[in-house]
Design a protein around this motif. Sequence first.
Motif, PDB file in Angstrom:
ATOM      1  N   TYR A 118      27.440  -3.248 -24.047  1.00 21.57           N
ATOM      2  CA  TYR A 118      26.366  -2.266 -24.242  1.00 21.57           C
ATOM      3  C   TYR A 118      25.878  -2.469 -25.661  1.00 21.57           C
ATOM      4  CZ  TYR A 118      24.382   2.441 -25.196  1.00 21.57           C
ATOM      5  OH  TYR A 118      23.587   3.495 -25.553  1.00 21.57           O
ATOM      6  N   ASN A 127      22.753  -1.276 -28.113  1.00 24.52           N
ATOM      7  CA  ASN A 127      21.571  -0.437 -28.239  1.00 24.52           C
ATOM      8  C   ASN A 127      20.851  -0.747 -29.551  1.00 24.52           C
ATOM      9  OD1 ASN A 127      19.616   1.530 -28.225  1.00 24.52           O
ATOM     10  ND2 ASN A 127      21.006   3.174 -27.607  1.00 24.52           N
ATOM     11  N   PHE A 162      17.525   0.052 -29.815  1.00 27.64           N
ATOM     12  CA  PHE A 162      16.307   0.867 -29.728  1.00 27.64           C
ATOM     13  C   PHE A 162      15.866   1.287 -31.134  1.00 27.64           C
ATOM     14  CE2 PHE A 162      13.871   4.732 -29.404  1.00 27.64           C
ATOM     15  CZ  PHE A 162      13.145   4.629 -28.234  1.00 27.64           C
ATOM     16  N   PHE A 185      19.327  -2.565 -24.954  1.00 22.51           N
ATOM     17  CA  PHE A 185      18.227  -1.618 -25.136  1.00 22.51           C
ATOM     18  C   PHE A 185      17.290  -2.097 -26.242  1.00 22.51           C
ATOM     19  CE2 PHE A 185      21.789   0.487 -23.261  1.00 22.51           C
ATOM     20  CZ  PHE A 185      21.215   1.220 -22.239  1.00 22.51           C
ATOM     21  N   TYR A 223      16.422  -2.844 -21.099  1.00 28.85           N
ATOM     22  CA  TYR A 223      15.598  -1.642 -21.092  1.00 28.85           C
ATOM     23  C   TYR A 223      14.553  -1.704 -22.200  1.00 28.85           C
ATOM     24  CZ  TYR A 223      19.441   0.152 -18.251  1.00 28.85           C
ATOM     25  OH  TYR A 223      20.391   0.321 -17.281  1.00 28.85           O
ATOM     26  N   GLY A 224      13.303  -1.488 -21.831  1.00 31.06           N
ATOM     27  CA  GLY A 224      12.233  -1.378 -22.815  1.00 31.06           C
ATOM     28  C   GLY A 224      11.787   0.067 -22.929  1.00 31.06           C
ATOM     29  N   PRO A 275       9.698   3.479 -21.755  1.00 24.07           N
ATOM     30  CA  PRO A 275       9.268   4.029 -20.466  1.00 24.07           C
ATOM     31  C   PRO A 275       7.795   3.707 -20.233  1.00 24.07           C
ATOM     32  CG  PRO A 275      10.268   5.743 -21.857  1.00 24.07           C
ATOM     33  CD  PRO A 275      10.066   4.525 -22.721  1.00 24.07           C
ATOM     34  N   VAL A 304       4.519   4.823 -19.526  1.00 31.16           N
ATOM     35  CA  VAL A 304       3.763   6.079 -19.495  1.00 31.16           C
ATOM     36  C   VAL A 304       2.570   5.987 -18.549  1.00 31.16           C
ATOM     37  CG1 VAL A 304       2.264   5.584 -21.461  1.00 31.16           C
ATOM     38  CG2 VAL A 304       2.898   7.954 -20.967  1.00 31.16           C
ATOM     39  N   THR A 338       3.541   7.176 -15.212  1.00 31.15           N
ATOM     40  CA  THR A 338       3.564   8.643 -15.196  1.00 31.15           C
ATOM     41  C   THR A 338       2.157   9.212 -15.035  1.00 31.15           C
ATOM     42  OG1 THR A 338       5.540   8.694 -16.569  1.00 31.15           O
ATOM     43  CG2 THR A 338       4.183  10.677 -16.562  1.00 31.15           C
ATOM     44  N   ILE A 355       0.945   8.773 -11.520  1.00 27.01           N
ATOM     45  CA  ILE A 355       1.531   9.720 -10.556  1.00 27.01           C
ATOM     46  C   ILE A 355       0.830  11.075 -10.669  1.00 27.01           C
ATOM     47  CG2 ILE A 355       3.632  10.993  -9.929  1.00 27.01           C
ATOM     48  CD1 ILE A 355       5.236   8.540 -10.953  1.00 27.01           C
ATOM     49  N   HIS A 382       7.027  12.952  -9.466  1.00 30.51           N
ATOM     50  CA  HIS A 382       7.547  12.309 -10.680  1.00 30.51           C
ATOM     51  C   HIS A 382       9.049  12.065 -10.579  1.00 30.51           C
ATOM     52  CE1 HIS A 382       3.951  12.409 -13.233  1.00 30.51           C
ATOM     53  NE2 HIS A 382       3.668  13.569 -12.664  1.00 30.51           N
ATOM     54  N   VAL A 422       2.974   8.767 -27.247  1.00 26.97           N
ATOM     55  CA  VAL A 422       3.349   8.240 -25.928  1.00 26.97           C
ATOM     56  C   VAL A 422       4.468   9.089 -25.322  1.00 26.97           C
ATOM     57  CG1 VAL A 422       4.307   6.243 -24.722  1.00 26.97           C
ATOM     58  CG2 VAL A 422       2.629   5.906 -26.533  1.00 26.97           C
ATOM     59  N   LYS A 456       3.112  12.384 -24.132  1.00 27.79           N
ATOM     60  CA  LYS A 456       2.378  12.209 -22.868  1.00 27.79           C
ATOM     61  C   LYS A 456       3.341  12.056 -21.698  1.00 27.79           C
ATOM     62  CE  LYS A 456      -2.254  10.314 -23.155  1.00 27.79           C
ATOM     63  NZ  LYS A 456      -2.626  11.055 -24.366  1.00 27.79           N
ATOM     64  N   LEU A 457       4.390  11.297 -21.957  1.00 25.75           N
ATOM     65  CA  LEU A 457       5.379  11.041 -20.911  1.00 25.75           C
ATOM     66  C   LEU A 457       5.958  12.361 -20.385  1.00 25.75           C
ATOM     67  CD1 LEU A 457       6.988   8.536 -19.633  1.00 25.75           C
ATOM     68  CD2 LEU A 457       8.789   9.135 -21.253  1.00 25.75           C
ATOM     69  N   GLN A 510       7.295  16.619 -13.867  1.00 26.19           N
ATOM     70  CA  GLN A 510       7.022  15.544 -14.836  1.00 26.19           C
ATOM     71  C   GLN A 510       7.998  15.569 -16.021  1.00 26.19           C
ATOM     72  OE1 GLN A 510       2.991  15.360 -16.375  1.00 26.19           O
ATOM     73  NE2 GLN A 510       3.543  13.819 -17.904  1.00 26.19           N
ATOM     74  N   LYS A 556      13.680   9.084 -17.793  1.00 25.04           N
ATOM     75  CA  LYS A 556      13.169   7.782 -18.254  1.00 25.04           C
ATOM     76  C   LYS A 556      13.392   7.587 -19.756  1.00 25.04           C
ATOM     77  CE  LYS A 556       9.784   7.695 -14.559  1.00 25.04           C
ATOM     78  NZ  LYS A 556       8.394   7.943 -14.143  1.00 25.04           N
ATOM     79  N   LYS A 613      17.044   6.988 -20.505  1.00 21.00           N
ATOM     80  CA  LYS A 613      17.393   5.645 -20.062  1.00 21.00           C
ATOM     81  C   LYS A 613      16.944   4.613 -21.081  1.00 21.00           C
ATOM     82  CE  LYS A 613      17.250   4.011 -15.502  1.00 21.00           C
ATOM     83  NZ  LYS A 613      16.492   3.636 -14.308  1.00 21.00           N
ATOM     84  N   SER A 614      15.722   4.753 -21.541  1.00 22.64           N
ATOM     85  CA  SER A 614      15.182   3.804 -22.505  1.00 22.64           C
ATOM     86  C   SER A 614      15.980   3.823 -23.815  1.00 22.64           C
ATOM     87  CB  SER A 614      13.715   4.143 -22.764  1.00 22.64           C
ATOM     88  OG  SER A 614      13.270   3.571 -23.959  1.00 22.64           O
ATOM     89  N   ARG A 615      16.466   4.976 -24.186  1.00 22.34           N
ATOM     90  CA  ARG A 615      17.202   5.110 -25.443  1.00 22.34           C
ATOM     91  C   ARG A 615      18.690   4.827 -25.308  1.00 22.34           C
ATOM     92  NH1 ARG A 615      14.047   8.333 -29.286  1.00 22.34           N
ATOM     93  NH2 ARG A 615      12.010   8.450 -28.324  1.00 22.34           N
ATOM     94  N   GLY A 616      19.109   4.396 -24.116  1.00 19.78           N
ATOM     95  CA  GLY A 616      20.521   4.078 -23.931  1.00 19.78           C
ATOM     96  C   GLY A 616      21.397   5.302 -23.833  1.00 19.78           C
TER      97      GLY A 616
END
Lengths: 306, 462
Positions: free
Chosen positions: A239, A241, A243, A264, A288-289, A291, A293, A296, A299, B116, B277, B280-281, B343, B350, B353-356
């Motif tokens: 793992y 990270n 980020f 990550f 992982y990149g 999210p 948007v 979203t 949707i 969502h 971003v 918005k998410l 949402q 999400k 998840k992206s931030r681990g």
Amino acid sequence: MNMKSIFILTLYLSFSFTLPAQTTFDYDTDIAPVLEKYCVKCHGPEKQKSGYRLDSYEALMTPGESEEVAIDAGFPMTSPLIEYLLLPPEDEYAMPPEGEDAPSGDEILTIARWIHGGAKSKSAGQGKLSLEKLLGENAFPAVERLRTKGAVIDKLAENSSNLVVDLQRLAPKIDASAIEDLKSVGPYVHEFRAALLPSSAKISEWIGTFENATRFDLSHGKFGDEIVASLNRLGGIMYLNLFGTQLTDSGLEDLQVPKSGQLFLGNTKVRNAALAKVRADKPNVTIYGNPDVNQTLGITEKASRN
Amino acid sequence: MITRREFLQKSAMGFGTLALSGTMQQDLLGSTMPLYPKTPHFAPKARSVIFLYMDGGVSQVDSFDPKPQLAKENGKKPKFKVDPTVFNNNGNILKSPWEFKHYGESGIPISDLFPHVASCADDLCIIRSMTAFSPNHPNANYALHSGHILSGRPSMGAWASYGLGTLSQNLPSYVVIHGGQVPSGGMQCFGSGFLPANHQGSIFLSQHPVLNNTSFQESSANLQKKKLEYLGEMDGTLEARLSHSEAIESAIQNYELAYRMQMEVPDVTNISNESEVTKKLYGIDAPYENTRSYAAQCLMARRLVERGVRFVELTINPGNGDRWDQHSRLVDGHQKNAMAVDQPIAALIKDLKSRGLLDSTLLVFSGEFGRTPFAQGTNGRDHNPQGFSMWMAGGGIKGGTIYGATDEYGYRVVEDKLTVHDMHANMLHLLGIDHTRLTYRFSGRDIRLTDVHGEIIPEILA
């Protein structure tokens, strides 16, 4: 155990002259590397075929779906692990399966002799020790000093000899003496959480002491490609990270860890094309990149039309 | 002088007066940090829990448990035996007004109420066989939170805090981000019961000021510190005179935590620096104001978990007409409640998840019970404790799975029934706690969150 296996084992025991005249074997130094090389890919954290894992001493000694412990300590001939290793490759139960790299005769013999000697592990049982006893009088005071500065350091679990180090409060103001103390606990660390490390921490100079760690959270650190070479020396990472760090495409290209597991890369300087490439190149690593948007927003838009 | 080990043992037991010795943990007040992390029983999968409490009871047949049979028998008298309900104004079979679609690689069906959340289907483990101990809101809420239908027991968040402490000594270990809807049964759903008071849920609001009294009122920080030290000294003297003084210990500790929170809370709850971003998410700019407010709650939850807060719980917003409690006008009420949370919850998954952080954060989405597959009146649904859906995601949960089943109407559980004890046992398990060993002696008994029940469900664990 069938007669054929006994025959083959006897052959090995009689004719193997290449094995060093080592008489006692230990799980960590002699057995774990062999299992790691040939078995853990399918019987480890990623896959657990037949519900069985061989990636730790405790796992090796725990039965899988067959409800049979693979090791009969003291008795290689009645240990299922040895039987599976010795079956002819075309046999349905042969391990590793036909076509995969298989351990050499010497390696199997090492396992057999280790079982004969009682299938011991020096490190197993260490988990029962208190943190103070586990670390001893050299490393434990370092833990105390780090805790005073705000680090949270503890055993992963009651019966574990692995440490979790959380530097969330210390990281932004880490100093040279804290780094010295970190180095002395490094080898015990299983998980290292150090978000927000400043560039002045010069992480590449000391991260190598965390040679046994599998989880590294270095998110939001003020560094980039310059740490890649030192990370690459830490082959056990599962793992990683990064980020919010400054990693770029070229740093990512050089990054060889994790070999499997999770990586990550959100909020870095890595571009989408490089991300796509590394995803294709490393099927064993989940990457992982950021999210998406736009997904979203799409949707929401679709829902509002309905 | 006490040794480090003695200190840790004693502080774990809560000897608040030790705080006054000021010898350990060089914090602002030289506090002993009663919530200092404790060693888990076994290696944890999750470090934190975010409990998405769907106050009022989401209808399972309109969300995560599709029942085509309802459409076939829509408007007809139920062929099955109907038990008395709360209002006992039971009408005919009512089909779901929402369509279900299959999502993700797992193909899990989710209704159009949650488009969502549906985009995260492969992260969810949907439990369709949850049951409640009571068909009444307050009792079901107490049971959902504390395992017991009566008030006064410690909440699951308080148990997690008691069992593990927290990684952030400047924040409470159990935080409730309050959307404004007070649960039926009251805020004591989040209480610490007989556990020391420093484990109780601290209530943050979703909008500024998140917490009252978080800015200094004294002319200098030093003056405030001196006052608190003096107060602590007096409390300590009183505590020394009393044989049983857990309440005073907790008060001392809470004063000190409140002092440290002054530094941390304004920062951790400030979401204005999040990227556009990210905003918005989550839907910080969504057209529906309750989406905006729940988005702020979810974003704040992530920021708390990032700092190591052990247990975060979100209550919903009262502005949706009613909680998820649609005794009538199901379509309007459920649509609004869903629009508020859908949402932001998906964004939370999400973003974590992206931030681990998703693999170390357990998300739990549940109401106190479900709703009937037949109508109350013509267009509502009454309470149904006999079978409903909840889901978990993240830390140690096997995503993309469905566990348990209700009958063809979604009325009663027919497979793999779960109770709140099982839910609590699995939550603690993922945090590295053996639920049978986490006990607190009260009124002569060693009491557990799970009483004498609770099964670990291997099928839902990764």
